[in-house]
Write a protein that holds these residues in place. Sequence first.
Motif, PDB file in Angstrom:
ATOM      1  N   GLU A   7      10.634   3.700   3.828  1.00 14.94           N
ATOM      2  CA  GLU A   7      10.700   4.236   2.468  1.00 14.94           C
ATOM      3  C   GLU A   7       9.499   5.134   2.168  1.00 14.94           C
ATOM      4  O   GLU A   7       9.648   6.232   1.600  1.00 14.94           O
ATOM      5  CB  GLU A   7      10.763   3.074   1.481  1.00 14.94           C
ATOM      6  CG  GLU A   7      10.954   3.489   0.028  1.00 14.94           C
ATOM      7  CD  GLU A   7      11.029   2.302  -0.899  1.00 14.94           C
ATOM      8  OE1 GLU A   7      11.808   2.358  -1.872  1.00 14.94           O
ATOM      9  OE2 GLU A   7      10.304   1.314  -0.663  1.00 14.94           O
ATOM     10  N   VAL A   8       8.286   4.705   2.566  1.00 10.57           N
ATOM     11  CA  VAL A   8       7.075   5.487   2.317  1.00 10.57           C
ATOM     12  C   VAL A   8       7.091   6.775   3.126  1.00 10.57           C
ATOM     13  O   VAL A   8       6.766   7.860   2.608  1.00 10.57           O
ATOM     14  CB  VAL A   8       5.819   4.645   2.640  1.00 10.57           C
ATOM     15  CG1 VAL A   8       4.569   5.520   2.672  1.00 10.57           C
ATOM     16  CG2 VAL A   8       5.663   3.520   1.626  1.00 10.57           C
ATOM     17  N   PHE A   9       7.462   6.682   4.395  1.00 10.63           N
ATOM     18  CA  PHE A   9       7.522   7.873   5.246  1.00 10.63           C
ATOM     19  C   PHE A   9       8.537   8.880   4.705  1.00 10.63           C
ATOM     20  O   PHE A   9       8.260  10.081   4.610  1.00 10.63           O
ATOM     21  CB  PHE A   9       7.882   7.473   6.675  1.00 10.63           C
ATOM     22  CG  PHE A   9       8.187   8.632   7.577  1.00 10.63           C
ATOM     23  CD1 PHE A   9       7.171   9.488   8.004  1.00 10.63           C
ATOM     24  CD2 PHE A   9       9.488   8.896   7.986  1.00 10.63           C
ATOM     25  CE1 PHE A   9       7.450  10.580   8.832  1.00 10.63           C
ATOM     26  CE2 PHE A   9       9.770   9.979   8.806  1.00 10.63           C
ATOM     27  CZ  PHE A   9       8.750  10.824   9.229  1.00 10.63           C
ATOM     28  N   ILE A  39       1.235   3.721   9.938  1.00  9.17           N
ATOM     29  CA  ILE A  39       2.428   4.090  10.720  1.00  9.17           C
ATOM     30  C   ILE A  39       2.026   4.936  11.926  1.00  9.17           C
ATOM     31  O   ILE A  39       2.510   4.722  13.047  1.00  9.17           O
ATOM     32  CB  ILE A  39       3.438   4.844   9.825  1.00  9.17           C
ATOM     33  CG1 ILE A  39       4.000   3.922   8.734  1.00  9.17           C
ATOM     34  CG2 ILE A  39       4.596   5.387  10.670  1.00  9.17           C
ATOM     35  CD1 ILE A  39       4.825   4.630   7.679  1.00  9.17           C
ATOM     36  N   GLU A  40       1.152   5.923  11.705  1.00  6.59           N
ATOM     37  CA  GLU A  40       0.709   6.781  12.808  1.00  6.59           C
ATOM     38  C   GLU A  40      -0.014   5.960  13.884  1.00  6.59           C
ATOM     39  O   GLU A  40       0.197   6.161  15.095  1.00  6.59           O
ATOM     40  CB  GLU A  40      -0.204   7.877  12.274  1.00  6.59           C
ATOM     41  CG  GLU A  40       0.534   8.906  11.422  1.00  6.59           C
ATOM     42  CD  GLU A  40      -0.368   9.977  10.869  1.00  6.59           C
ATOM     43  OE1 GLU A  40       0.033  11.164  10.894  1.00  6.59           O
ATOM     44  OE2 GLU A  40      -1.497   9.624  10.425  1.00  6.59           O
ATOM     45  N   LEU A  47       1.814  12.258  12.631  1.00  4.76           N
ATOM     46  CA  LEU A  47       3.026  12.649  11.900  1.00  4.76           C
ATOM     47  C   LEU A  47       2.786  13.799  10.926  1.00  4.76           C
ATOM     48  O   LEU A  47       3.737  14.522  10.590  1.00  4.76           O
ATOM     49  CB  LEU A  47       3.578  11.445  11.124  1.00  4.76           C
ATOM     50  CG  LEU A  47       4.042  10.258  11.984  1.00  4.76           C
ATOM     51  CD1 LEU A  47       4.447   9.093  11.089  1.00  4.76           C
ATOM     52  CD2 LEU A  47       5.192  10.659  12.896  1.00  4.76           C
ATOM     53  N   PHE A  48       1.569  13.980  10.460  1.00  6.93           N
ATOM     54  CA  PHE A  48       1.278  15.024   9.480  1.00  6.93           C
ATOM     55  C   PHE A  48      -0.041  15.703   9.814  1.00  6.93           C
ATOM     56  O   PHE A  48      -0.991  15.065  10.278  1.00  6.93           O
ATOM     57  CB  PHE A  48       1.206  14.440   8.059  1.00  6.93           C
ATOM     58  CG  PHE A  48       2.481  13.803   7.589  1.00  6.93           C
ATOM     59  CD1 PHE A  48       3.483  14.582   7.048  1.00  6.93           C
ATOM     60  CD2 PHE A  48       2.665  12.428   7.698  1.00  6.93           C
ATOM     61  CE1 PHE A  48       4.661  13.993   6.615  1.00  6.93           C
ATOM     62  CE2 PHE A  48       3.823  11.837   7.263  1.00  6.93           C
ATOM     63  CZ  PHE A  48       4.836  12.618   6.729  1.00  6.93           C
ATOM     64  N   GLU A  49      -0.068  17.016   9.528  1.00  2.28           N
ATOM     65  CA  GLU A  49      -1.328  17.761   9.545  1.00  2.28           C
ATOM     66  C   GLU A  49      -1.833  17.841   8.113  1.00  2.28           C
ATOM     67  O   GLU A  49      -1.106  18.286   7.222  1.00  2.28           O
ATOM     68  CB  GLU A  49      -1.112  19.158  10.120  1.00  2.28           C
ATOM     69  CG  GLU A  49      -0.736  19.170  11.595  1.00  2.28           C
ATOM     70  CD  GLU A  49      -0.520  20.580  12.120  1.00  2.28           C
ATOM     71  OE1 GLU A  49      -0.672  21.540  11.318  1.00  2.28           O
ATOM     72  OE2 GLU A  49      -0.189  20.725  13.307  1.00  2.28           O
TER      73      GLU A  49
END
Length: 307
Positions: A7-9, A39-40, A47-49
């Motif tokens: 849900e958060v992702f 999570i990462e 997962l994100f920059e």
Amino acid sequence: MNLRQIEVFRATMLTGSTADAARLLHVSQPGISRMIGHIELQLGVSLFERGKGRLKPTPEAHALYAEVEQVYRGVQRIDARAQALKSGGGLAVRVLATPSLLLEIIPEAVSSLSARYPDSRFYVESQLVREMVRLLSIGEADVGFSSLPIDHPPLVTEAIGSWSLSCVFQKGHRFEQESAVSLREIVKEPLIAFSPDTPQGRMVAQAYPRAIDPGRQRIEVRSGQVACALAAAGAGVAVVDSLTARAWPHDRLAFRPVRKAPSTQVFMVRNPHFPASALEQALVERVRQGFRALRRGPAEGKAGSDV
């Protein structure tokens, strides 16, 4: 990943920032940031920059998001089905009833619920009381409706309505001018009578033990529908249960309440060892409402002598 992480992702992918994801989920922004970092770390991929308050998804994030969307749609389907089950949809119920109860009230209840819950299923059977008891006892039926009381453990019964007696006759008969008919008038007519061992025959005999002359009973039947058919054809008049009288097509047949006729209760029967579904409960309530509507109908007749 557990459902909360999914849900958060997903919220972060949709909004592009932890602050907006926090507003979407009604939680704090630091909590979202910590969850994404966890999570990462758990997955061992970035997962994100991060930059200038925005998060740019990596190719790994897009690949993961495609799978997450499938899971999310599945969760939505599960939630929708759970809500449908709560209100009776997506369920099946097997209903047993004695014949006269299947002429109007129960069909109307089933029709109403079937339209409201189009993915539900109903199995409706006409059964005598003995077979009804057997099927309910072994769990091969969910609920029964009977015009006779049933005392057979472990089954439980509940009175949900009642019926009385009506006089049926061919349209144009003199009784059509009356709001109710007394037995004194009925016995002057050629009678279509029920066999003494039928429920209707026993009820009439018990209610009026000395009023009916057997010599005037020109025709004997065992079915209310047959009695109505004969009356519609002009063979005489008959005293039948009010449910059968109401349900018969009235282009050739008319009926009036029998003045001061006794009432007979109708019972809901079920096995308490098998919990009732929401659909079954809704059906029982609709049948109960059907009988309430009958009581709110025209009066059963004017006061006066019944013989």
